[in-house]
Design an enzyme around this catalytic site. Structure first.
Site, PDB file in Angstrom:
ATOM      1  N   GLY A  40       0.960  -1.184   0.024  1.00 18.16           N
ATOM      2  CA  GLY A  40       0.000  -0.202  -0.008  1.00 18.16           C
ATOM      3  C   GLY A  40       1.020   1.197   0.139  1.00 18.16           C
ATOM      4  N   GLY A  42      -0.653   4.621  -0.177  1.00 19.12           N
ATOM      5  CA  GLY A  42      -1.070   5.745   0.153  1.00 19.12           C
ATOM      6  C   GLY A  42      -0.571   6.785   0.870  1.00 19.12           C
ATOM      7  N   GLY A  45       1.345   4.289   3.672  1.00 18.39           N
ATOM      8  CA  GLY A  45       2.328   3.617   3.283  1.00 18.39           C
ATOM      9  C   GLY A  45       3.480   4.328   2.297  1.00 18.39           C
ATOM     10  N   SER A 284     -17.091  17.812   1.139  1.00 15.04           N
ATOM     11  CA  SER A 284     -16.165  17.859   2.234  1.00 15.04           C
ATOM     12  C   SER A 284     -17.057  18.355   3.514  1.00 15.04           C
ATOM     13  CB  SER A 284     -14.951  18.505   2.006  1.00 15.04           C
ATOM     14  OG  SER A 284     -14.566  18.825   3.207  1.00 15.04           O
ATOM     15  N   ARG A 330     -19.577  13.662  13.079  1.00 14.43           N
ATOM     16  CA  ARG A 330     -20.193  13.097  11.830  1.00 14.43           C
ATOM     17  C   ARG A 330     -21.168  12.306  12.265  1.00 14.43           C
ATOM     18  NH1 ARG A 330     -14.662  11.991   8.340  1.00 14.43           N
ATOM     19  NH2 ARG A 330     -14.473  14.069   7.722  1.00 14.43           N
ATOM     20  N   GLU A 425      -5.318   3.673   7.855  1.00 12.98           N
ATOM     21  CA  GLU A 425      -6.729   3.237   7.827  1.00 12.98           C
ATOM     22  C   GLU A 425      -6.837   1.855   8.212  1.00 12.98           C
ATOM     23  OE1 GLU A 425      -9.544   5.277   5.087  1.00 12.98           O
ATOM     24  OE2 GLU A 425     -11.302   3.944   6.157  1.00 12.98           O
ATOM     25  N   ARG A 435     -14.554   8.736  14.114  1.00 14.12           N
ATOM     26  CA  ARG A 435     -13.034   9.647  13.706  1.00 14.12           C
ATOM     27  C   ARG A 435     -13.667  11.138  13.556  1.00 14.12           C
ATOM     28  NH1 ARG A 435     -11.095  11.545   9.205  1.00 14.12           N
ATOM     29  NH2 ARG A 435     -12.405  10.374   7.599  1.00 14.12           N
TER      30      ARG A 435
HETATM   31  C1  LIG Z   1     -13.960  10.885  -0.368  1.00 21.62           C
HETATM   32  C2  LIG Z   1     -13.135  11.021   1.031  1.00 21.62           C
HETATM   33  C3  LIG Z   1     -12.720  12.403   1.508  1.00 21.62           C
HETATM   34  C4  LIG Z   1     -11.870  12.139   2.612  1.00 21.62           C
HETATM   35  N1  LIG Z   1     -11.271  13.286   3.440  1.00 21.62           N
HETATM   36  C5  LIG Z   1     -10.757  13.550   4.293  1.00 21.62           C
HETATM   37  C6  LIG Z   1     -10.293  14.788   4.900  1.00 21.62           C
HETATM   38  O1  LIG Z   1     -10.456  15.790   4.280  1.00 21.62           O
HETATM   39  N2  LIG Z   1      -9.357  14.489   6.002  1.00 21.62           N
HETATM   40  C7  LIG Z   1      -9.269  13.558   6.413  1.00 21.62           C
HETATM   41  O2  LIG Z   1      -8.228  13.629   7.602  1.00 21.62           O
HETATM   42  N3  LIG Z   1      -9.538  12.295   6.024  1.00 21.62           N
HETATM   43  C8  LIG Z   1     -10.349  12.210   4.816  1.00 21.62           C
HETATM   44  N4  LIG Z   1     -10.704  10.926   4.314  1.00 21.62           N
HETATM   45  C9  LIG Z   1     -10.209   9.859   4.843  1.00 21.62           C
HETATM   46  C10 LIG Z   1      -8.634   9.383   4.261  1.00 21.62           C
HETATM   47  O3  LIG Z   1      -8.425   9.781   3.057  1.00 21.62           O
HETATM   48  C11 LIG Z   1      -8.404   7.930   4.366  1.00 21.62           C
HETATM   49  O4  LIG Z   1      -8.800   7.408   5.635  1.00 21.62           O
HETATM   50  C12 LIG Z   1      -6.838   8.003   4.256  1.00 21.62           C
HETATM   51  O5  LIG Z   1      -6.445   8.783   3.006  1.00 21.62           O
HETATM   52  C13 LIG Z   1      -6.483   6.521   4.148  1.00 21.62           C
HETATM   53  O6  LIG Z   1      -4.992   6.654   3.928  1.00 21.62           O
HETATM   54  P1  LIG Z   1      -4.209   5.096   3.819  1.00 21.62           P
HETATM   55  O7  LIG Z   1      -2.829   5.375   3.590  1.00 21.62           O
HETATM   56  O8  LIG Z   1      -4.492   4.510   5.177  1.00 21.62           O
HETATM   57  O9  LIG Z   1      -4.973   3.989   2.593  1.00 21.62           O
HETATM   58  P2  LIG Z   1      -5.349   4.461   1.113  1.00 21.62           P
HETATM   59  O10 LIG Z   1      -5.065   5.650   0.568  1.00 21.62           O
HETATM   60  O11 LIG Z   1      -6.697   3.687   1.066  1.00 21.62           O
HETATM   61  O12 LIG Z   1      -4.086   3.799   0.244  1.00 21.62           O
HETATM   62  C14 LIG Z   1      -4.412   2.125   0.450  1.00 21.62           C
HETATM   63  C15 LIG Z   1      -2.914   1.570  -0.683  1.00 21.62           C
HETATM   64  O13 LIG Z   1      -2.959   0.213  -0.436  1.00 21.62           O
HETATM   65  C16 LIG Z   1      -2.974  -0.370  -1.669  1.00 21.62           C
HETATM   66  N5  LIG Z   1      -3.287  -1.851  -1.372  1.00 21.62           N
HETATM   67  C17 LIG Z   1      -4.704  -2.070  -0.816  1.00 21.62           C
HETATM   68  N6  LIG Z   1      -4.761  -3.201  -0.821  1.00 21.62           N
HETATM   69  C18 LIG Z   1      -3.985  -3.927  -1.373  1.00 21.62           C
HETATM   70  C19 LIG Z   1      -3.390  -5.139  -1.992  1.00 21.62           C
HETATM   71  N7  LIG Z   1      -3.953  -6.232  -1.489  1.00 21.62           N
HETATM   72  N8  LIG Z   1      -2.242  -5.370  -2.617  1.00 21.62           N
HETATM   73  C20 LIG Z   1      -1.597  -4.190  -2.772  1.00 21.62           C
HETATM   74  N9  LIG Z   1      -1.662  -3.005  -2.531  1.00 21.62           N
HETATM   75  C21 LIG Z   1      -3.075  -2.808  -1.894  1.00 21.62           C
HETATM   76  C22 LIG Z   1      -3.789   0.555  -2.444  1.00 21.62           C
HETATM   77  O14 LIG Z   1      -3.180   0.347  -3.951  1.00 21.62           O
HETATM   78  C23 LIG Z   1      -3.155   1.835  -2.090  1.00 21.62           C
HETATM   79  O15 LIG Z   1      -1.817   2.337  -2.476  1.00 21.62           O
HETATM   80  C24 LIG Z   1     -11.370  10.928   3.275  1.00 21.62           C
HETATM   81  C25 LIG Z   1     -11.640   9.847   2.566  1.00 21.62           C
HETATM   82  C26 LIG Z   1     -12.522   9.891   1.537  1.00 21.62           C
HETATM   83  C27 LIG Z   1     -13.245   8.526   1.093  1.00 21.62           C
END
Ligand SMILES: Cc1cc2nc3c(=O)[nH]c(=O)nc-3n(C[C@H](O)[C@H](O)[C@H](O)COP(=O)(O)OP(=O)(O)OC[C@H]3O[C@@H](n4cnc5c(N)ncnc54)[C@H](O)[C@@H]3O)c2cc1C
Ligand code: SF4
Ligand code: FES
Lengths: 637, 246
Positions: A40, A42, A45, A284, A330, A425, A435
């Site tokens: 991951g 994001g 990661g 948002s 929320r 997340e 949250r």
């Molecule tokens: C529309 C929206 C708006 C938001 N706005 C806000 C905000 O304003 N402020 C805030 O604090 N939060 C906000 N959030 C929440 C926040 O964006 C997310 O919780 C956060 O970005 C998650 O980040 P992450 O790095 O944990 O996961 P993600 O960004 O979801 O990344 C997951 C990564 O894992 C990879 N992956 C997953 N499974 C696998 C697998 N099996 N094999 C290989 N790769 C895999 C994907 O390719 C990706 O690279 C929002 C969420 C949404 C949906």
């Protein structure tokens, strides 16, 4: 299983610095001898991969996306919190800590939350240094806005594209390490299984999504940063591909799953418009800074909103919660919107919507200011609904948005499998039962930049690692099992598409395990989900070849996992006989309809242990102790 | 409404592709273009055929995954929107709609409408960053950036890396994409120390990847879903010349 959260001793303000001092260090020259897999890329990661590589570790980073910049984090709109107190409104680490523990309805770990608040200021500094163009004022200083559940302005933002800018920042740091050869990035690879050797996480099996080949990779530790599981509801604000496969397969290999029923429904999303709808779009939370939420006072009023005079409108959040008004957390805002619609005050063609009105703000501040603050969100709304929110109020309705639950981790962010870390997340750690807005970006980046890079070193320094190669029996076994299940999916050749199953699962989840839950509905869901799962394995149709890019096959694997996770989610919701944060059990509410916790019985983290396909998961409890913030009935009045 | 789709089908990089025709009945104007393709795919699966592969994820115009040539235009009719933001109300009953992948030597087709854009990642690796290691950076407010500068940097930074600029350009040039990044950092104080090497290296990598030259056609700006201005290309040219000469 005995859960040890490894919370350090000492006063809350000193826990993290004491702990850091006691963590074992890996000698700089030795770091390059270790390899870490990060699944991951994001926010969590990418920031972790870059920071680990900067320290000298070899990093193998995986994503099912073609590039780290596509991760779901890119879609975050509103902002990121940090208690810099730049607004001089009395903010402090302690206040952010307090707001987060209270916002989470006293179901999070105090020590974790304090640490999160403590490191969050550095995140802003780090991002600024990377060139993230946060909003500034004319003198050049950083600008702030407010978010729900807080009475101070501590949210940093980059228009309505904060997640994009933060992710591009982390991605650029990652690019630098790729440039230097310290990170190898594997695009379009889906992790299908975790490989545990002698009780330690030592690698993964991934499917190359372009040619279907299964590939094994070894490492000294594995980090999952794979995001949330909101798509178990099919319709959500999550990106289409977001899924739970990585965490679910790790769960089946022994990692406990914590608080799966803590899911967040976001109050301000564009309402569903048709049967073919593929996802829901968030508007948002920052909009609640300037937008006022209302419904007509008359049930079933069909007049256009502009034609409804001021005294015939019910600004119900301002009425019910005078001190927080439109900025209640929320869970509260969502539940109240649902309640209004259930009682017949809903608006729009489906009557499942309330108004979010900017006319006062436009009058007060002028159109240009509103355009600067929310321009892209207004455009997005316009594109989707063909209505102009500068002229007529937006229609909004709650939608599934975020999952507070996730793999259980200790204070070091390590799961119950030694050497398997979970960040962002994907873990359960900091948000309790709800949250607060702008805190997910904060947590993902805190984990990735400032926590994991320290704690993982301690693990590496205090364990020895036998060399393991991909021809090890555990890798072979994992590959064979993956192969078998792929072949099985391809061979069923049933009548229904993967999406049809996913939609059906989503409907069950939304109806019975959604915004308001009750015993009867949950029990029903616990019958319906296994039945649907059984049908899936008999009647799903996946066409094409497993040795090509095959989107249906990818989806099928993910939905198969959702069909198992959905059941655990319902089971957790049924067992938690209380209401707290996003988990609202109709049987447990105050006379005013607020969530009623039961601290005597449920002040714990519910961590579920997988027991095999035919047996129900068993419950382990991590008791929560509140030494600083005394739990009370949350009040936003 | 009813729509006739002519879609490019290609099994993989090695095989040849061709157009296939599909009739879509009862398309709702509120549907998004991608939702219409979802419906097509369900129909294809029911018939035991391979569904049309296309990249997409956020479906709200920010991840940059989606992207196809629709009736010869990158991201289809309309301006300032990605393919996933396109609604069927932009079309009329009886329309024939041609759908193709991005066409550029540097973006080889992987399958159907999915192309390989990893060249963009490699350009980013060639200096598309500020070398700020985690930790040890000054307070956010120690670096002052007046609002107009921050705003302009933000305009450039909003590029979603979709590749429409390349697909729209008769020369398949990636200038707008590269310019957006170079310009963002050239505007900001944080970007100054590596300003020259960044411009030189990114342009060099762009050339190496096989993107064409810019001949001031400006089709890129017209089709860019984030309306990134060609002004940034002018800045990139200045940056590049300054870096070369001084
Ligand atoms: C529309 C929206 C708006 C938001 N706005 C806000 C905000 O304003 N402020 C805030 O604090 N939060 C906000 N959030 C929440 C926040 O964006 C997310 O919780 C956060 O970005 C998650 O980040 P992450 O790095 O944990 O996961 P993600 O960004 O979801 O990344 C997951 C990564 O894992 C990879 N992956 C997953 N499974 C696998 C697998 N099996 N094999 C290989 N790769 C895999 C994907 O390719 C990706 O690279 C929002 C969420 C949404 C949906
Ligand atoms: S400059 Fe515009 S068209 Fe080109 S990649 Fe960026 S967003 Fe897409
Ligand atoms: S699907 Fe993300 S930009 Fe279109």
């Amino acid at each position: 299983m005995k859960l040890d959260a490894k919370i350090p001793d000492g006063p809350i303000e000193q826990k993290w610095s004491n702990h850091r001092f006691h963590l074992k260090l890996v000698n700089p020259a030795n770091k390059r001898k270790y390899t870490i897999i990060v699944v991951g890329t994001g926010l969590a990661g990418a920031s972790a991969s870059a920071s680990l590589a900067e320290l000298g570790y070899n990093v193998l980073a995986f994503s099912y996306h073609e590039s780290p910049r596509r991760a779901h984090s890119i879609a975050a709109q509103g902002g990121i919190n940090a208690p810099k107190n730049y607004s001089n409104d009395g903010d402090s680490i302690r206040r952010l800590f307090y707001d987060t523990v209270k916002g989470g309805d006293y179901r999070s770990r105090e020590a974790n939350v304090y640490r999160l608040a403590e490191v969050s200021g550095s995140i802003i500094d780090q991002c600024v240094a990377q060139g993230v163009p946060f909003a500034r004022d004319y003198a050049g200083y950083l600008d702030n806005r407010s978010f729900g559940g807080a009475q101070v302005a501590r949210t940093f933002y980059a228009r309505g594209q904060t997640g994009q800018q933060l992710l591009l920042g982390a991605y650029s740091a990652l690019c630098r390490q790729m440039d230097m050869g310290k990170v190898r990035f594997f695009p379009r690879r889906e992790m299908i299984d975790l490989v545990v050797v002698d009780g330690q996480a030592r690698g993964i099996v991934a499917r190359n999504m372009v040619n279907g080949i299964l590939e094994s990779y070894t490492a000294d530790a594995v980090v999952l940063a794979t995001g949330g599981y909101g798509n178990v509801f099919f319709l959500s604000t999550n990106a289409k591909a977001s899924n739970a496969t990585a965490v679910w397969r790790a769960h089946k290999k022994g990692a406990l799953f914590a608080n799966p029923c803590f899911t967040q429904i976001h109050p301000t999303c564009i309402p569903q418009s048709g049967q073919y709808q593929s996802k829901l779009t968030l508007m948002s939370e920052s909009l609640r800074n300037d937008g006022r939420i209302w419904v007509p006072k008359k049930k079933g009023d069909t007049r256009r909103p502009e034609d409804i005079p001021e005294n015939e409108r019910d600004y119900y959040l301002e009425r019910l919660y005078p001190s927080f008004g439109n900025l209640v957390p929320r869970d509260v805002a969502s539940r109240r919107a649902k309640e209004m619609c259930d009682q017949g005050y809903g608006v729009g063609p489906t009557k499942l919507a309330v108004y979010l009105d900017f006319s006062d703000a436009i009058k007060r501040l002028g159109r240009q200011v509103i355009e600067e603050r929310y321009g892209n969100l207004f455009d997005m709304y316009h594109e989707i609904t063909a209505e102009d929110p500068y002229k007529t109020p937006m229609r909004i309705y709650p939608a599934v948005h975020y999952t507070m639950g996730g793999l259980w981790v200790d204070y070091n962010l390590m799961s119950t499998i030694p050497g398997l870390y979970v960040i962002g997340e994907a873990n359960f750690s900091d948000h309790g039962a709800n949250r607060l807005g702008a805190s997910a970006l904060m947590q993902g980046l805190a984990d990735g930049y400032f926590i994991l890079p320290y704690t993982i070193g301690d693990y590496l320094a205090s364990h020895s690692f036998k060399p393991v190669k991909t021809d090890h029996a555990e890798f072979k076994k994992a590959e064979q099992e993956t192969e078998k299940s792929i072949k099985k999916l391809m061979a069923i050749d049933g009548k229904k598409t993967v999406d049809e199953f996913h939609r059906e699962l989503g409907a069950i989840m939304w109806d019975h395990v959604g915004m308001a839950r009750n015993r009867r509905g949950l029990k029903k869901a616990l019958e319906m989900i296994p039945a649907l799962r059984e049908e899936f394995w008999k009647n799903v149709r996946v066409t094409g070849s497993d040795l090509d890019l095959n989107v249906e096959l990818e989806k099928a694997g993910r939905v198969a996992d959702f069909l198992e996770l959905g059941e655990l989610l319902a089971r957790d919701a049924l067992h938690r006989e209380e209401s707290c944060g996003g988990h609202f059990r109709e049987e447990h509410q105050t006379p005013e309809g607020e969530a009623k916790r039961n601290d005597a019985k449920f002040s714990y983290v519910a961590a579920w242990e997988y027991q095999g396909p035919k047996r129900t998961a068993t419950l382990n409890k991590e008791p929560l102790k509140f030494e600083v913030v005394k739990p009370s009935q949350r009040s936003y009045k | 409404m009813n729509i006739t789709l002519k879609i490019w089908r290609q099994r993989n990089r090695e095989t040849e592709g061709r157009f296939e025709t599909y009739e879509m009945k009862d398309v709702s104007p509120d549907m998004s273009f991608l939702e219409m393709l979802d419906v097509l795919n369900i129909n294809l699966i029911k018939k035991g055929q391979d569904p049309v592969a296309f990249d997409h994820d956020c479906r709200e115009g920010i991840c940059g995954s989606c992207g196809m040539m629709i009736n010869g235009r990158a991201h289809g009719p309309g301006r300032g929107a990605a393919t996933c933001e396109l609604r069927m109300r932009k079309f009329q009953d009886g329309d024939v709609v041609t759908v193709e992948p991005w066409r550029a030597a540097a973006f080889p087709v992987i399958k159907d409408l999915v192309v390989d854009r990893s060249a963009f990642d490699r350009i980013m690796q060639a200096g598309g960053y500020v070398s700020a290691k985690t930790g040890g950076v000054p307070d956010g407010n120690a670096i002052l950036i007046p609002k107009p500068i921050a705003d302009e940097a933000m305009d450039a930074a909003s590029c979603i890396g979709c590749g429409a600029c390349v697909a729209a350009c008769p020369n398949s040039s990636a200038m707008l994409f590269v310019a957006a990044k170079v310009s963002q950092f050239a505007l900001l104080p944080q970007g100054q120390p590596e300003r020259k090497t960044r411009a030189l290296r990114m342009v060099e990598q762009m050339d190496k990847e096989g993107f064409g030259n810019c001949s001031n056609n400006y089709a890129c700006e017209a089709e860019c879903p984030k309306k990134i201005s060609v002004m940034h290309i002018a800045r990139l040219n200045r940056e590049f010349i300054k870096a070369k000469v001084f």
